[in-house]
Design a protein around this motif. Structure first.
Motif, PDB file in Angstrom:
ATOM      1  N   MET A   1       3.533  41.259  57.702  1.00 18.55           N
ATOM      2  CA  MET A   1       4.810  40.593  57.965  1.00 18.55           C
ATOM      3  C   MET A   1       4.848  40.163  59.430  1.00 18.55           C
ATOM      4  N   ASP A   2       5.221  38.905  59.676  1.00 18.80           N
ATOM      5  CA  ASP A   2       5.235  38.391  61.040  1.00 18.80           C
ATOM      6  C   ASP A   2       6.610  38.611  61.691  1.00 18.80           C
ATOM      7  N   THR A   3       6.693  38.201  62.968  1.00 18.82           N
ATOM      8  CA  THR A   3       7.920  38.421  63.730  1.00 18.82           C
ATOM      9  C   THR A   3       9.110  37.687  63.120  1.00 18.82           C
ATOM     10  N   THR A   4       8.875  36.468  62.643  1.00 16.53           N
ATOM     11  CA  THR A   4       9.957  35.694  62.021  1.00 16.53           C
ATOM     12  C   THR A   4      10.532  36.429  60.818  1.00 16.53           C
ATOM     13  N   SER A   5       9.668  36.947  59.958  1.00 16.31           N
ATOM     14  CA  SER A   5      10.122  37.658  58.757  1.00 16.31           C
ATOM     15  C   SER A   5      10.887  38.919  59.125  1.00 16.31           C
ATOM     16  N   ARG A   6      10.440  39.588  60.184  1.00 17.94           N
ATOM     17  CA  ARG A   6      11.133  40.807  60.601  1.00 17.94           C
ATOM     18  C   ARG A   6      12.510  40.480  61.186  1.00 17.94           C
ATOM     19  N   LEU A   7      12.607  39.370  61.924  1.00 16.65           N
ATOM     20  CA  LEU A   7      13.900  38.949  62.451  1.00 16.65           C
ATOM     21  C   LEU A   7      14.883  38.654  61.324  1.00 16.65           C
ATOM     22  N   LEU A   8      14.413  37.975  60.288  1.00 20.23           N
ATOM     23  CA  LEU A   8      15.275  37.666  59.148  1.00 20.23           C
ATOM     24  C   LEU A   8      15.664  38.930  58.396  1.00 20.23           C
ATOM     25  N   MET A   9      14.759  39.888  58.352  1.00 17.40           N
ATOM     26  CA  MET A   9      15.080  41.171  57.722  1.00 17.40           C
ATOM     27  C   MET A   9      16.163  41.895  58.517  1.00 17.40           C
ATOM     28  N   LEU A  10      16.061  41.873  59.849  1.00 12.14           N
ATOM     29  CA  LEU A  10      17.088  42.468  60.691  1.00 12.14           C
ATOM     30  C   LEU A  10      18.438  41.805  60.445  1.00 12.14           C
ATOM     31  N   LEU A  11      18.445  40.489  60.316  1.00 10.58           N
ATOM     32  CA  LEU A  11      19.679  39.752  60.044  1.00 10.58           C
ATOM     33  C   LEU A  11      20.306  40.204  58.730  1.00 10.58           C
ATOM     34  N   GLU A  12      19.492  40.407  57.703  1.00  5.70           N
ATOM     35  CA  GLU A  12      20.006  40.876  56.413  1.00  5.70           C
ATOM     36  C   GLU A  12      20.622  42.264  56.539  1.00  5.70           C
ATOM     37  N   VAL A  13      19.961  43.154  57.268  1.00  3.99           N
ATOM     38  CA  VAL A  13      20.480  44.507  57.447  1.00  3.99           C
ATOM     39  C   VAL A  13      21.862  44.467  58.090  1.00  3.99           C
ATOM     40  N   VAL A  14      22.004  43.645  59.129  1.00  8.17           N
ATOM     41  CA  VAL A  14      23.278  43.560  59.832  1.00  8.17           C
ATOM     42  C   VAL A  14      24.346  42.934  58.940  1.00  8.17           C
ATOM     43  N   GLU A  15      24.010  41.867  58.210  1.00  4.34           N
ATOM     44  CA  GLU A  15      24.983  41.206  57.345  1.00  4.34           C
ATOM     45  C   GLU A  15      25.419  42.099  56.195  1.00  4.34           C
ATOM     46  N   GLN A  16      24.499  42.894  55.666  1.00  2.00           N
ATOM     47  CA  GLN A  16      24.837  43.777  54.547  1.00  2.00           C
ATOM     48  C   GLN A  16      25.497  45.066  55.013  1.00  2.00           C
ATOM     49  N   GLY A  17      25.318  45.406  56.295  1.00  2.68           N
ATOM     50  CA  GLY A  17      25.976  46.580  56.839  1.00  2.68           C
ATOM     51  C   GLY A  17      25.222  47.879  56.667  1.00  2.68           C
ATOM     52  N   SER A  18      24.053  47.820  56.008  1.00  2.00           N
ATOM     53  CA  SER A  18      23.262  49.039  55.847  1.00  2.00           C
ATOM     54  C   SER A  18      21.841  48.700  55.441  1.00  2.00           C
ATOM     55  N   PHE A  19      20.915  49.627  55.741  1.00  2.00           N
ATOM     56  CA  PHE A  19      19.530  49.463  55.326  1.00  2.00           C
ATOM     57  C   PHE A  19      19.426  49.525  53.802  1.00  2.00           C
ATOM     58  N   ALA A  20      20.244  50.392  53.199  1.00  2.00           N
ATOM     59  CA  ALA A  20      20.166  50.587  51.749  1.00  2.00           C
ATOM     60  C   ALA A  20      20.526  49.316  50.991  1.00  2.00           C
ATOM     61  N   LYS A  21      21.598  48.627  51.414  1.00  2.00           N
ATOM     62  CA  LYS A  21      22.013  47.404  50.721  1.00  2.00           C
ATOM     63  C   LYS A  21      20.991  46.287  50.908  1.00  2.00           C
TER      64      LYS A  21
END
Length: 312
Positions: A1-21
């Motif tokens: 996984m590259d840096t771009t994909s990890r940044l988008l993953m971080l964005l999802e975590v923040v938008e969903q409010g949790s790692f689990a979601k």
């Protein structure tokens, strides 16, 4: 996984409010997301999240990275849409969300024909009566009753959705035919109720055109329109119903409109909602197909309500 994909993953975590979601949406273990975010922090050389066992918060650097990640997602989306528009034949995945009733009754027939015309298009239809985040969950189109509150989304009204008052013949035999709103209000009603909405009144205009509310005697409440319709068909309640849930019950004599001279307030219309004005070809073609199916002037569901133009 590259840096771009990890940044988008971080964005999802923040938008969903949790790692689990976020993990649930991606169908992966939450530990995978946690490791990838840690690697992102190592790559960038800054801490992005303050974590505890139960929650997290953004650091100052994390808040800035989230802004850039959102811009990056938008740019990537525009790039993909631009490329897709060069295809003569629509292709790719069309991801749609709607309420259960809208999806089953009105979208499914359109989807069946659409995929016959365009076999290169794959469809993912998510039926869910909760309001989803169409951006973070990656939906191309959402179909809902009521205009969305999120001003960043594009919403287009595709069909009106008027109200009518319905009861079964058995109900009228038991209680008689009410002649006024006040008489009706004394009779048992079925009404919509959810965590965010409770319908407890009939909203209408009086002879002077002024808005009025009449409290109803609700004895059955549900967060599902079809359940309310089934209850009304049993002959034990009346129901102030949105027209889009009506099939052939009135034509077959199973339901009877009541107090048709009362001017009811307009109910929320049906909307198509999407995140960008620049729709991919497949999305635009499906949107057009839905509008054609529903009817541009008179909604398809009003065909089951004879003389509806003269009612309410």
């Amino acid at each position: 996984m590259d840096t771009t994909s990890r940044l988008l993953m971080l964005l999802e975590v923040v938008e969903q409010g949790s790692f689990a979601k976020a993990a649930e949406i991606r169908n992966i273990d939450r530990s995978v997301i946690s490791k990838q975010i840690s690697r992102l922090e190592d790559e960038l050389g800054v801490r992005l999240l303050n974590r505890t066992t139960r929650s997290f918060s953004l650091t100052a650097a994390g808040a800035e990275m989230i802004k850039k990640a959102a811009e990056l997602r938008e740019l990537l989306g525009e790039t993909v849409r631009m490329a897709e528009n060069y295809h003569l034949e629509p292709r790719g995945v069309l991801k749609i969300t709607s309420s259960t009733l809208i999806g089953r009754r009105y979208l499914q027939p359109v989807l069946n024909d659409f995929q016959k015309r365009f076999p290169q298009v794959e469809v993912e239809l998510r039926l869910d009566d909760r309001l989803v985040d169409i951006v973070s969950e990656g939906f191309d189109l959402a179909f809902r009753v009521g205009e969305p509150k999120d001003s960043s989304l594009i919403a287009r009204k595709i069909a009106r959705n008027r109200l009518l008052i319905l009861a079964a013949p058995q109900f009228i035999e038991t209680y008689g035919m009410p002649k006024t709103i006040e008489e009706l209000a004394q009779l048992p009603a079925a009404s919509y109720a959810s965590n965010s909405i409770r319908v407890e009144t009939i909203d209408y205009y009086d002879s002077k055109g002024e808005r009025c509310e009449q409290k109803i005697k609700s004895v059955f409440r549900a967060n599902d329109a079809e359940s309310l319709l089934m209850k009304t068909l049993s002959g034990t309640t009346y129901f102030v119903a949105p027209a889009f849930i009506i099939g052939d019950e009135i034509i077959q004599g199973k339901l009877v409109p009541l107090l048709t001279d009362v001017k009811l307030m307009e109910f929320s219309a049906m909307y198509a909602v999407y995140p960008h004005r620049d729709l991919p070809v497949r999305t635009r073609l499906f949107f057009d197909a839905v509008r054609e199916h529903l009817g541009k002037d008179k909604p398809i569901w009003e065909n089951g309500i004879p003389n509806f133009e003269q009612m309410y």
